[in-house]
Design an enzyme around this catalytic site. Structure first.
Site, short mmCIF file in Angstrom:
data_model
loop_
_atom_site.label_atom_id
_atom_site.label_comp_id
_atom_site.label_asym_id
_atom_site.label_seq_id
_atom_site.Cartn_x
_atom_site.Cartn_y
_atom_site.Cartn_z
N ASP A 1 45.89 41.27 50.53
CA ASP A 1 46.65 40.62 49.45
C ASP A 1 47.58 39.58 50.08
O ASP A 1 48.19 39.85 51.11
CB ASP A 1 47.52 41.64 48.70
CG ASP A 1 46.70 42.77 48.08
OD1 ASP A 1 45.62 42.49 47.53
OD2 ASP A 1 47.16 43.93 48.16
N ARG B 1 41.60 40.17 48.25
CA ARG B 1 41.93 40.95 47.04
C ARG B 1 42.89 40.13 46.17
O ARG B 1 42.50 39.08 45.68
CB ARG B 1 42.52 42.31 47.48
CG ARG B 1 42.73 43.29 46.35
CD ARG B 1 41.46 43.83 45.72
NE ARG B 1 41.71 45.03 44.94
CZ ARG B 1 40.91 45.48 43.99
NH1 ARG B 1 39.78 44.86 43.71
NH2 ARG B 1 41.19 46.59 43.34
N ARG C 1 41.66 38.43 35.95
CA ARG C 1 43.01 38.87 36.36
C ARG C 1 43.91 37.70 36.74
O ARG C 1 44.45 37.64 37.83
CB ARG C 1 42.90 39.81 37.55
CG ARG C 1 42.24 41.10 37.20
CD ARG C 1 42.46 42.11 38.29
NE ARG C 1 42.00 43.43 37.89
CZ ARG C 1 42.09 44.51 38.65
NH1 ARG C 1 42.61 44.44 39.86
NH2 ARG C 1 41.67 45.68 38.22
N LYS D 1 46.40 39.98 35.33
CA LYS D 1 46.34 41.26 34.64
C LYS D 1 47.77 41.79 34.61
O LYS D 1 48.45 41.81 35.64
CB LYS D 1 45.43 42.24 35.37
CG LYS D 1 45.43 43.62 34.74
CD LYS D 1 44.31 44.51 35.26
CE LYS D 1 44.39 45.87 34.56
NZ LYS D 1 43.15 46.62 34.65
#
Ligand SMILES: *[C@@H]1O[C@H](CO)[C@@H](O)[C@H](O)[C@H]1NC(C)=O
Ligand SMILES: *[C@@H]1O[C@H](CO)[C@@H](O)[C@H](O)[C@H]1NC(C)=O
Ligand SMILES: *[C@@H]1O[C@H](CO)[C@@H](O)[C@H](O)[C@H]1NC(C)=O
Length: 384
Positions: A178, A200, A260, A263
């Site tokens: 991330d 990710r 997303r 999200k």
């Protein structure tokens, strides 16, 4: 008074020192994280290599850390070769999909067999554990962190990340890394940051409180050769999944993603999101996925070529659906809300108004008609 050459030299030296010490954060956070001060007026430090950059970010001193070059973490912690899995999503002809590392036991939990070999860079998996009271800023467009993200967690707080590009976190793998992770923090300002080629999430909050966060003028660049949706667009862009979080997203450019984006959900009191004056372009899947415990005011945004702006069945959104409803904000926020603007994009309708009073973050939106030009001129690195 006669001209004193030595005084003149001293004065011009002071003037030039003045401009050197002026290296620092530009402006102040708009929105919920307005009180963020980062490293304050500590004297700027210029890390000479990745070791020094990590040391400055992880020590207990307030710091203004200035990046004027690339810091490449790839290879610094070695490589890992092990078994991973091929999720159902990876049905891409040729080799354009995303396989998965067994992060958080994801393969096993999803019942995908550990059947394929994965080989990834270890540095990308876990972000640098940033401590409190830091400003991390880039000069021009030179401040690049390659191969490792930033993780602000465990009570660390009051951090400014401005004008930095974070890139190349094992983009071929789900769970590859991330770019920016917030978990159990407060007062975070992410400004003029670009993220690209991430495995990710580009930005993630959760599951513990991240409290007050502002993400402004930043660019989420979803272009990838390893797309979970097999179309060159990155699926895992932004996940707000904390509790008691108040997030302002202002003036950001989110493009070439496919899901997303963001999200929004969380546990307990979840996430309040004020999404204002952002530009979503070329999203081949969905932008907003609003799930349990989230409350979203989305106003004055522009959507261009966004297939699904909002996953259906999700109610806690006020999208300012028409001119009449713009007035609904007046009693709660003391001003009308701005309508969103759409070009070749799906419907975006949310009529929930009960939470508007919680969206007071001090931002005065511009009209959506001005947003595309403004965002393209201002969002991303090298633009302050
Ligand atoms: C951060 O700065 C604040 C305000 O100066 C101070 O109270 C706090 O102790 C600092 N935190 C750390 C971890 O140094
Ligand atoms: C971004 O996505 C659009 C389609 O959604 C595509 O036409 C465009 O080429 C992509 N941009 C880049 C630079 O790949
Ligand atoms: C978005 O898609 C359009 C149409 O394919 C293309 O002209 C434009 O360059 C794309 N934008 C980006 C950022 O790739």
């Amino acid at each position: 008074m006669h001209f004193n050459p030595s005084l003149y030299v001293v004065l011009s030296l002071l003037a030039s020192l003045g401009s050197v010490s002026a290296v620092g954060v530009v402006g102040q956070a708009p929105g919920f994280a307005a009180d963020t001060t980062g490293g304050g007026n500590s004297s700027p430090v210029y890390p000479k290599d990745i070791k020094e950059l990590t040391a400055y970010l992880t020590d207990n001193s307030p710091r203004v850390i200035v990046l004027n070059k690339e810091y490449n973490y790839i290879g610094s912690e070695g490589k890992v070769s092990e078994k991973g899995c091929r999720p159902d999503s990876n049905k891409c002809p040729g080799n354009g999909g995303q396989d998965a590392i067994n992060g958080a036991n994801w393969c096993s939990n999803s019942k995908y067999p550990l059947s394929i070999s994965v080989s990834y860079d270890k540095a990308g998996i876990a972000g640098i554990p940033v401590k409190s009271n830091k400003s991390l800023i880039g000069i021009g467009s030179s401040g690049i962190i390659r191969g490792k993200g930033l993780r602000i967690a465990n009570g660390a707080k009051n951090v400014i990340i401005q004008n930095i590009h974070i890139t190349e976190l094992n983009p071929q793998y789900i769970w590859g890394g991330d770019a920016i992770t917030l978990v159990n923090t407060d007062l975070i300002w992410i400004d003029h940051v670009k993220t690209s080629l991430i495995g990710r999430q580009h930005i993630v909050t959760g599951y513990e409180p991240s409290n007050r966060v502002t993400i402004s003028n930043s660019e989420i660049d979803g272009r990838t050769s390893w797309s979970a949706t097999c179309d060159g667009h990155h699926y895992w862009a932004i996940l707000f999944y904390g509790t008691s979080d108040k997030v302002t997203m202002l003036g950001n450019y989110i493009h070439n993603t496919s899901g997303r984006s963001p999200k929004v959900g969380g546990t307990g009191s979840g996430t309040l999101l004020h999404a204002v004056n952002n530009y979503w372009e070329n999203n081949s899947g969905h932008a907003f996925d609003i799930s349990e415990n989230a409350k979203v005011l989305a106003e004055g945004n522009a959507f261009q070529n966004v297939k699904t702006t909002l996953l259906s069945g999700r109610e806690a959104l006020f999208s300012v659906p028409d001119t009449g409803s713009a007035e609904a904000c007046r009693s709660a926020l003391g001003r009308k809300c701005e309508l969103n603007a759409f070009g070749s994009s799906g419907a975006f309708v949310g009529t929930a108004t009960g939470f508007l009073g919680t969206m007071k973050d001090g931002v005065s939106p511009m009209a959506a008609s001005k947003v595309v030009a403004s965002v393209l001129a201002n969002a991303g690195v090298g633009k302050i």
